[in-house]
Design a protein around this motif. Structure first.
Motif, PDB file in Angstrom:
ATOM      1  N   TYR A  84       5.543   5.898  12.198  1.00 38.40           N
ATOM      2  CA  TYR A  84       6.070   6.302  10.898  1.00 38.40           C
ATOM      3  C   TYR A  84       5.675   5.274   9.838  1.00 38.40           C
ATOM      4  O   TYR A  84       5.870   4.064  10.032  1.00 38.40           O
ATOM      5  N   VAL A  85       5.136   5.761   8.733  1.00 40.49           N
ATOM      6  CA  VAL A  85       4.716   4.916   7.622  1.00 40.49           C
ATOM      7  C   VAL A  85       5.768   5.002   6.523  1.00 40.49           C
ATOM      8  O   VAL A  85       6.206   6.100   6.146  1.00 40.49           O
ATOM      9  N   TYR A  86       6.166   3.832   5.991  1.00 38.56           N
ATOM     10  CA  TYR A  86       7.260   3.803   5.022  1.00 38.56           C
ATOM     11  C   TYR A  86       6.942   2.791   3.924  1.00 38.56           C
ATOM     12  O   TYR A  86       7.171   1.589   4.091  1.00 38.56           O
ATOM     13  N   PRO A  87       6.382   3.222   2.789  1.00 34.58           N
ATOM     14  CA  PRO A  87       6.138   2.290   1.677  1.00 34.58           C
ATOM     15  C   PRO A  87       7.431   1.994   0.920  1.00 34.58           C
ATOM     16  O   PRO A  87       7.937   2.854   0.183  1.00 34.58           O
TER      17      PRO A  87
ATOM     18  N   LYS B 251      -2.839   5.783   5.438  1.00 37.80           N
ATOM     19  CA  LYS B 251      -3.431   6.877   6.210  1.00 37.80           C
ATOM     20  C   LYS B 251      -4.954   6.809   6.170  1.00 37.80           C
ATOM     21  O   LYS B 251      -5.633   7.045   7.181  1.00 37.80           O
ATOM     22  N   MET B 252      -5.508   6.454   5.023  1.00 40.53           N
ATOM     23  CA  MET B 252      -6.965   6.327   4.899  1.00 40.53           C
ATOM     24  C   MET B 252      -7.494   5.250   5.842  1.00 40.53           C
ATOM     25  O   MET B 252      -8.508   5.435   6.521  1.00 40.53           O
ATOM     26  N   ARG B 253      -6.788   4.115   5.893  1.00 40.34           N
ATOM     27  CA  ARG B 253      -7.212   3.033   6.791  1.00 40.34           C
ATOM     28  C   ARG B 253      -6.979   3.419   8.250  1.00 40.34           C
ATOM     29  O   ARG B 253      -7.765   3.053   9.126  1.00 40.34           O
ATOM     30  N   ALA B 254      -5.909   4.127   8.531  1.00 43.26           N
ATOM     31  CA  ALA B 254      -5.620   4.545   9.906  1.00 43.26           C
ATOM     32  C   ALA B 254      -6.699   5.496  10.425  1.00 43.26           C
ATOM     33  O   ALA B 254      -7.090   5.426  11.598  1.00 43.26           O
ATOM     34  N   ASP B 255      -7.184   6.398   9.575  1.00 40.80           N
ATOM     35  CA  ASP B 255      -8.255   7.306  10.004  1.00 40.80           C
ATOM     36  C   ASP B 255      -9.531   6.533  10.315  1.00 40.80           C
ATOM     37  O   ASP B 255     -10.254   6.865  11.264  1.00 40.80           O
TER      38      ASP B 255
ATOM     39  N   GLU C 160       0.839  -1.192   0.000  1.00 39.33           N
ATOM     40  CA  GLU C 160       0.000   0.000   0.000  1.00 39.33           C
ATOM     41  C   GLU C 160       0.878   1.247   0.000  1.00 39.33           C
ATOM     42  O   GLU C 160       2.001   1.239   0.511  1.00 39.33           O
ATOM     43  N   SER C 161       0.328   2.322  -0.530  1.00 41.01           N
ATOM     44  CA  SER C 161       1.005   3.607  -0.478  1.00 41.01           C
ATOM     45  C   SER C 161       0.751   4.270   0.873  1.00 41.01           C
ATOM     46  O   SER C 161      -0.107   3.829   1.651  1.00 41.01           O
TER      47      SER C 161
END
Length: 457
Positions: A149-152, A135-139, A129-130
């Motif tokens: 920290y998110v790292y694709p 972020k969409m799923r986290a919200d 995932e990007s």
């Protein structure tokens, strides 16, 4: 110029062959051998890589001088996950979580990452995932925090450099099948790639003391995709199970170097994420019919937790010459053995009867203590007599028809009493050395015939 060497590696079991074979001689699967290029490793570069990961910084020391802390685990906000892990997350451990596509592995890991970020720095590495998709799923799940920290990224060399720079407390790899090492001349997700990626993650976990969660896909047979050595290298193996058409999920421990195996945690999938189920026994029993035949309640131990599960049986006359034996959530061989004991020791003519059995709720039972409940459910369906809705059964059956003792009888009876059961049939030898609690009748039985007479009248 050196000649390029190739080999053929089975994508199912990791067997290596110098030439192509249509069928793997190790696992007997067809069309699983894939050609890979053998790249000689530079010993100097390999040594530098190990030193960078901190492996060569360790020195031999006496076991009497090794220091450790008993309360070294750190806990998540999910008590079900803490119990499955053996009491909490051990720093520096390598944890593998496998499950079917869409079962909720990424959701679970994102929720856990959000909880752990309250007390440390967490790096969530995604190869599927990007950053905007995460972020969409986290919200939707209500997950946030400055320390998450998110790292694709899928390049393991870049990921290792990032980990060395950030020094996180925990790393989540989603998933190991999408990670790759560019130096290897093989496709992403191949046996060689998965093996080397897992070795790098193990070096990070053990050399730097960073907890690493690894998400793994499963094959059609239900095993984690990749070589079996993948499960041997990690410290803990968890399987996330469940039916995509139902909301409940089961997290089961298959291997754990820091706790008990066969532990079980139950979650419910909702629109805002996974929620713990504090009392799974009520879920497994909530839709039971009171006067139904072929139903028996067993108190099964899943690790250290007692769970009440309904075992259902349907016995009908066979239309064909050979009677069928079908089981869901139960071992089919165990069912056949118990039916043979019922025919020989209890006088039930079952050789011309089809039998269909299942453990309600999607749970899988494999301990010996469920034998008596299976026998009672089969006899109930065969005789068309219902069992008492406030009665449950615990015991192992022998081939001579005896009911043998089981472990942890006190916890089983206490769980049955808590859920309102009035009587429980247990092996007679289990009554020695303890006093049954008040409020529930504990009846000891020594033979299968005696148990059936009490259960079915």
């Amino acid at each position: 110029m050196a000649k390029v060497k190739t080999q053929f590696v089975c994508q199912n079991c990791g067997y290596i062959s110098p030439r192509y074979l249509g069928r793997c001689p190790n696992c007997n699967e067809w069309n699983t051998l894939v050609e890979e290029t053998i790249t000689p490793k530079n010993s100097t570069m390999a040594t530098q890589s190990l030193r960078r990961n901190g492996i060569h910084d360790n020195k031999p020391e006496s076991i009497n001088k090794v220091e450790f802390h008993k309360d070294i685990r750190f806990k998540t906000d999910m008590e079900e996950l803490n119990r499955v892990l053996g009491g909490g997350v051990v720093p520096g451990s390598l944890i593998l979580i496998g499950g079917d596509p869409g079962i909720g592995k990424s959701t679970l890991m994102l929720q856990v990452s959000g909880q752990l970020s309250k007390s440390g720095k967490i790096l969530y590495v995604s190869g599927e995932e990007s950053a905007s998709q995460i972020k969409m799923r986290a919200d939707r799940l209500g997950v946030n925090g400055e320390n998450l920290y998110v790292y694709p990224e899928t390049d393991m060399d870049v990921i290792k450099d990032t980990i060395n720079e950030m020094k996180p407390d925990a790393v989540v790899i989603d998933s190991v099948q999408t990670m790759q090492i560019p130096e290897l001349q093989s496709a992403t997700g191949s046996v060689a790639q998965i093996r080397e990626v897992t070795a790098d993650l193990m070096n990070i976990a053990k050399g730097q003391g960073i907890t690493v969660f690894v998400v793994g896909h499963v094959t059609k047979g239900g095993a984690i995709a990749g070589p079996k050595i993948l499960e041997h290298m990690v410290d803990t193996v968890l399987y996330f199970e469940g039916d995509l058409h139902h909301s409940y999920r089961i997290l089961r421990t298959v291997k754990n170097r820091f706790g008990s195996t066969n532990e079980l945690g139950v979650f419910e999938m909702r629109t805002d994420g996974l929620r713990e189920v504090k009392n799974p026994s009520e879920i497994f029993l909530e839709e039971r019919l009171k006067d139904a035949t072929g139903s028996a309640i067993v108190v099964s131990m899943e690790g250290t937790r007692p769970i009440l599960v309904e075992i259902q049986a349907l016995v009908t006359a066979s239309v064909f010459g050979n009677a069928q034996r079908t089981a869901t959530g139960l071992d089919r061989n165990r069912v056949s053995l118990i039916m043979a004991v019922l025919e020989k020791r209890a006088g039930l003519m079952l050789q011309n009867q089809d039998a269909y059995l299942k453990a309600a709720g999607g749970v899988k039972l494999d301990e010996p203590a469920i034998d008596l409940a299976i026998a009672v459910s089969i006899a109930s369906s065969y005789k068309n007599r219902g069992t008492s809705p406030t009665e449950c059964y615990v015991g192992e059956l022998g081939l001579t028809g005896e009911v043998r003792r089981v472990t942890r009888i006190e916890q089983r009876v206490a769980e049955a009493q808590k859920l309102g059961f009035k009587r429980v049939l247990v092996p007679a030898n289990n009554l020695q050395g303890w006093n049954p609690p008040t409020g529930i009748s504990v009846v000891g039985v020594s033979t299968l015939a005696q148990a059936l007479k009490l259960a079915l009248g």
